[in-house]
Design a protein around this motif. Structure first.
Motif: not given
Length: 282
Positions: A6-10, A12-19, A38-39
């Motif tokens: 399970v991933f959590q971060s600050d 957001g989903m507007s760029d490729g960091a989570v991907s 949540t991101h």
């Protein structure tokens, strides 16, 4: 046996960091089951990251691996750490206070420093700004997939050394319960306090009673009013304020179908204090 990751971060989903974190994890094991906590953590808000973990961790199966990356000190001397909770969950994160609520409310059974000589994405050793991808997602995936054991994450450290953020304890004085506004129910603007339901009930309040509410930011009174103690939002009119028990069994303040935080410009943290007591009349 694989465990959920399970991933959590600050980020957001507007760029490729989570991907990119997903990509690293699937590169370790394409069969992993990966979910998002949540991101949308407010950027750099370690306190919120800590609170969102405690809101979620205990509801996942034993052995679930959480990777939390809210890391304003990335590239500094802050430690990269993994812990095993008393209930058998794992959290991998910067040692910057993100584990405050887990340590206090779940309990930590064991803590280890991540050994980056073995638990770091190959070819990333000269990158100092994306440890979420290069260290935390990679180590979390290796642990969740069973490629490494918890002992192979790195050397054990004293649980007492795990960093905690300052906490103001809720307290009961006479028939008044006081505490802090720890976090918002973000989408709906409700205020979640650190006042436990059991403490609040010692004020003598019952469902349907009127309560006196005072909210202060440092020494400035921001809100003072009389509102209803309700079982649910349906117990008050649309647009009416209420006090209720939230999903963490603590007291919360809201407006039915409205944002209390936005209506009164209320924030969160130790400087935001709230006092709740039964209203005895003017």
């Amino acid at each position: 046996m694989r465990k959920p990751l399970v991933f959590q971060s600050d980020f957001g989903m507007s760029d490729g960091a989570v991907s990119a974190m997903y990509g690293v994890a699937y590169g370790v094991d394409p069969q992993l089951l990966i979910s998002n906590l949540t991101h949308d953590i407010v950027p750099y808000n370690i306190w919120e990251a800590s609170y969102r973990l405690i809101q979620t961790v205990s509801y996942w199966p034993e052995g679930t691996v959480f990777v939390s990356v809210v890391d304003p000190g990335v590239g500094s001397t802050r430690r990269s750490i993994a812990v095993r909770t008393m209930d058998g969950h794992f959290v991998i994160t910067p040692d910057n206070g993100t584990l405050t609520h887990v340590k206090r409310m779940c309990g930590i059974a064991e803590a280890r420093i991540i050994d980056e000589t073995t638990n770091r994405l190959k070819g990333s050793s000269e990158s100092y700004t994306f440890h979420g991808r290069d260290i935390y997602a990679y180590t979390g995936a290796r642990l969740a997939s069973g490629i490494i054991t918890f002992e192979q994450v790195g050397p054990a450290v004293d649980i007492g050394s795990v960093i905690e953020l300052p906490v103001v304890e809720a307290r009961l004085e006479g028939n008044t319960a006081t505490g802090t506004i720890d976090v918002l129910d973000v989408r709906f603007g409700s205020l979640w306090t650190n006042i436990p339901r059991e403490m609040f009930l010692k004020t003598g309040a019952k469902y349907g009673d009127k309560l006196s509410i005072t909210i202060e930011n440092d020494t400035r009174t921001v809100y003072r009013n009389i509102i209803t103690y309700a079982r649910s939002f349906a117990d008050v009119y649309v647009g009416e304020a209420l006090v209720y028990v939230n999903s963490l069994d603590c007291m919360a303040v809201a407006i039915n179908q409205g944002s209390f935080a936005r209506a009164y410009n209320i924030g969160t943290g130790n400087s935001w204090r709230i006092a709740i007591s039964p209203f005895r009349g003017f």
